[in-house]
Design a protein around this motif. Structure first.
Motif, mmCIF file in Angstrom:
data_model
loop_
_atom_site.group_PDB
_atom_site.id
_atom_site.type_symbol
_atom_site.label_atom_id
_atom_site.label_comp_id
_atom_site.label_asym_id
_atom_site.label_seq_id
_atom_site.Cartn_x
_atom_site.Cartn_y
_atom_site.Cartn_z
ATOM 1 N N PRO A 44 0.986 -1.080 -0.075
ATOM 2 C CA PRO A 44 -0.233 0.165 0.175
ATOM 3 C C PRO A 44 0.777 1.016 -0.129
ATOM 4 C CG PRO A 44 0.030 -0.995 1.884
ATOM 5 C CD PRO A 44 0.458 -1.827 1.224
ATOM 6 N N ALA A 45 1.857 1.013 -0.613
ATOM 7 C CA ALA A 45 2.937 2.233 -0.415
ATOM 8 C C ALA A 45 2.283 3.216 -1.598
ATOM 9 C CB ALA A 45 4.596 2.348 -0.589
ATOM 10 N N VAL A 46 1.451 3.100 -2.378
ATOM 11 C CA VAL A 46 1.447 4.134 -3.162
ATOM 12 C C VAL A 46 0.264 4.583 -3.196
ATOM 13 C CG1 VAL A 46 -0.410 2.426 -4.131
ATOM 14 C CG2 VAL A 46 0.341 4.076 -5.842
ATOM 15 N N THR A 47 -0.335 4.428 -2.154
ATOM 16 C CA THR A 47 -1.327 5.026 -0.865
ATOM 17 C C THR A 47 -0.699 6.521 -0.922
ATOM 18 O OG1 THR A 47 -3.098 4.122 -1.149
ATOM 19 C CG2 THR A 47 -3.217 5.634 0.613
ATOM 20 N N PRO A 48 0.365 6.539 0.364
ATOM 21 C CA PRO A 48 0.899 7.483 0.634
ATOM 22 C C PRO A 48 1.838 8.432 0.021
ATOM 23 C CG PRO A 48 1.866 5.535 1.908
ATOM 24 C CD PRO A 48 0.697 5.032 1.046
ATOM 25 N N THR A 49 2.383 7.573 -0.551
ATOM 26 C CA THR A 49 2.764 8.525 -1.959
ATOM 27 C C THR A 49 2.068 9.658 -2.636
ATOM 28 O OG1 THR A 49 4.455 6.674 -2.827
ATOM 29 C CG2 THR A 49 4.954 7.811 -4.282
ATOM 30 N N VAL A 191 -2.427 16.476 3.916
ATOM 31 C CA VAL A 191 -1.116 16.653 4.757
ATOM 32 C C VAL A 191 -1.362 15.426 6.287
ATOM 33 C CG1 VAL A 191 -0.289 17.781 6.476
ATOM 34 C CG2 VAL A 191 -0.871 19.008 4.471
ATOM 35 N N VAL A 192 -2.726 15.512 6.479
ATOM 36 C CA VAL A 192 -2.946 14.573 7.515
ATOM 37 C C VAL A 192 -2.728 13.076 7.067
ATOM 38 C CG1 VAL A 192 -4.657 14.025 8.752
ATOM 39 C CG2 VAL A 192 -4.966 16.663 8.877
ATOM 40 N N GLY A 193 -3.387 12.387 6.067
ATOM 41 C CA GLY A 193 -3.081 11.420 5.565
ATOM 42 C C GLY A 193 -1.657 11.215 5.253
ATOM 43 N N ALA A 194 -0.838 12.018 4.925
ATOM 44 C CA ALA A 194 0.781 11.432 4.834
ATOM 45 C C ALA A 194 1.177 11.301 5.709
ATOM 46 C CB ALA A 194 1.214 12.409 3.648
ATOM 47 N N LEU A 195 0.932 11.850 7.504
ATOM 48 C CA LEU A 195 2.000 11.899 9.168
ATOM 49 C C LEU A 195 1.543 10.372 9.220
ATOM 50 C CD1 LEU A 195 1.107 15.487 9.855
ATOM 51 C CD2 LEU A 195 2.979 14.578 9.219
ATOM 52 N N ALA A 196 -0.825 10.264 9.477
ATOM 53 C CA ALA A 196 -0.866 9.166 9.623
ATOM 54 C C ALA A 196 -0.113 8.012 8.665
ATOM 55 C CB ALA A 196 -2.144 9.089 9.127
ATOM 56 N N TYR A 197 0.314 7.556 7.930
ATOM 57 C CA TYR A 197 1.356 6.724 7.224
ATOM 58 C C TYR A 197 2.163 6.552 7.318
ATOM 59 C CZ TYR A 197 -2.551 5.251 3.714
ATOM 60 O OH TYR A 197 -3.883 4.248 2.888
ATOM 61 N N THR A 198 2.844 7.798 7.639
ATOM 62 C CA THR A 198 4.383 7.389 8.580
ATOM 63 C C THR A 198 3.931 7.044 9.495
ATOM 64 O OG1 THR A 198 4.392 9.530 7.062
ATOM 65 C CG2 THR A 198 6.036 8.812 8.620
ATOM 66 N N LEU A 199 3.305 6.914 10.708
ATOM 67 C CA LEU A 199 3.310 6.917 12.082
ATOM 68 C C LEU A 199 3.134 5.252 11.966
ATOM 69 C CD1 LEU A 199 0.733 9.692 13.885
ATOM 70 C CD2 LEU A 199 3.594 9.029 14.000
ATOM 71 N N LEU A 200 1.529 4.525 10.922
ATOM 72 C CA LEU A 200 1.277 3.284 10.488
ATOM 73 C C LEU A 200 2.782 3.011 10.328
ATOM 74 C CD1 LEU A 200 -1.935 3.733 9.391
ATOM 75 C CD2 LEU A 200 -1.549 2.954 11.787
ATOM 76 N N ALA A 201 3.540 3.258 9.677
ATOM 77 C CA ALA A 201 4.237 2.809 8.628
ATOM 78 C C ALA A 201 5.728 1.984 10.417
ATOM 79 C CB ALA A 201 5.475 3.818 8.384
ATOM 80 N N ALA A 202 5.336 3.041 10.861
ATOM 81 C CA ALA A 202 6.584 2.703 12.904
ATOM 82 C C ALA A 202 5.822 1.393 13.280
ATOM 83 C CB ALA A 202 6.903 3.949 12.995
ATOM 84 N N VAL A 203 4.512 1.080 12.609
ATOM 85 C CA VAL A 203 3.874 -0.272 13.849
ATOM 86 C C VAL A 203 3.430 -1.395 12.789
ATOM 87 C CG1 VAL A 203 3.366 1.488 15.807
ATOM 88 C CG2 VAL A 203 1.828 0.740 14.048
ATOM 89 N N ALA A 209 5.496 3.121 3.965
ATOM 90 C CA ALA A 209 5.926 4.077 4.133
ATOM 91 C C ALA A 209 6.079 4.771 2.863
ATOM 92 C CB ALA A 209 7.116 4.438 4.725
ATOM 93 N N PRO A 210 5.471 6.367 1.897
ATOM 94 C CA PRO A 210 5.453 6.404 0.927
ATOM 95 C C PRO A 210 7.384 6.112 0.378
ATOM 96 C CG PRO A 210 5.901 8.467 2.597
ATOM 97 C CD PRO A 210 5.628 7.203 3.322
#
Length: 262
Positions: A44-49, A191-203, A209-210
């Motif tokens: 799913p990295a295409v979505t945050p990208t 903006v909010v979505g990209a931050l959410a995916y960045t945090l989700l990538a850590a868990v 991650a994008p």
């Protein structure tokens, strides 16, 4: 990422945003198939990208719309209030429940295809009787609709302007009012979505991650294209803008239907 890939990303973002910014679409809905088929960004990295693309691309068109006074008014606020919580929920759903893309391609095709055909038909065969004109949606219904679009945007990384724009225009709002508000909502959501995916990538595991380099390259081209497209909008009559929006929705819906069914 090599230089040729970076140049291709800039060129793709520039050309797409120039064509879509006049009707309130960031271009992410067109960029997604390019990322999957040309740049081979994993899911799913295409979505945050795609969301990162929107973040970088948005300021160009928004700056132009702001200087021309088109960002003022309550429509932008109603859209942003709905899309922000929706995109966070969509990101969680995408990462933990539906990491694939096939089902959502089909769902978006089912929405965009009839909407695009309807807008094109109304452009060529407008309804002239006052009683038959569509009722403009209320602020509450716009916020609820924006929340639904935000969830879809969070799942699929398309911002939401390509979905909410045709619907609001089809309900009677002029494109000159819808386009700036839809782009503002797309930017805030991304903006909010990209931050959410960045945090989700850590868990979470997998490609969550994008792709930062590709997203920034495509977004840089789109920032320029969005500004150019926003400058172009006042020079285009409402009929042409409606036809462009309808043709865009029809084309993207057809493409996604073909990909989902292949």
């Amino acid at each position: 990422m090599d230089a040729w890939t970076a140049l291709a990303g800039v060129g793709a973002g520039l050309s797409i945003a120039t064509m879509t910014a006049p009707v309130g679409v960031s271009g992410a809905v067109f960029l997604l198939p390019v990322q999957l088929s040309v740049f081979h960004v994993p899911s799913p990295a295409v979505t945050p990208t795609n969301l990162l693309f929107n973040v970088v691309a948005g300021p160009g068109a928004l700056w132009r719309y702001r200087t021309s006074g088109q960002l003022h008014g309550p429509l932008s606020r109603h859209l942003v209030l709905g899309t922000l919580p929706g995109v966070v929920l969509g990101a969680v759903v995408r990462v933990f429940a539906f990491p694939g893309t096939g089902v959502f391609r089909l769902l978006i095709a089912a929405f965009l295809l009839p909407m695009g055909v309807w807008l094109c038909a109304r452009t060529f065969f407008p309804v002239r009787t006052r009683a038959a004109r569509p009722a403009v949606p209320s602020p509450k219904s716009i916020t609820v609709l924006a929340a639904v679009v935000g969830v879809i945007g969070g799942i699929y990384g398309i911002g939401g302007g390509s979905l909410i724009g045709p619907l609001l225009v089809g309900r009677g709002l002029p494109i000159a009012r819808v386009a700036p508000a839809a782009l503002a909502a797309t930017f805030a959501t991304s903006v909010v979505g990209a931050l959410a995916y960045t945090l989700l990538a850590a868990v979470s595991s997998g490609d969550v991650a994008p792709d930062w380099e590709l997203g920034l390259a495509c977004g840089a081209g789109a920032m320029i294209g969005g500004y150019l497209g926003a400058r172009l909008q006042p020079r285009l009559p409402e009929t042409v803008l409606r036809l462009l929006l309808g043709a865009s929705a029809t084309g993207v819906g057809s493409l996604y239907a073909a990909q989902a069914l292949s």
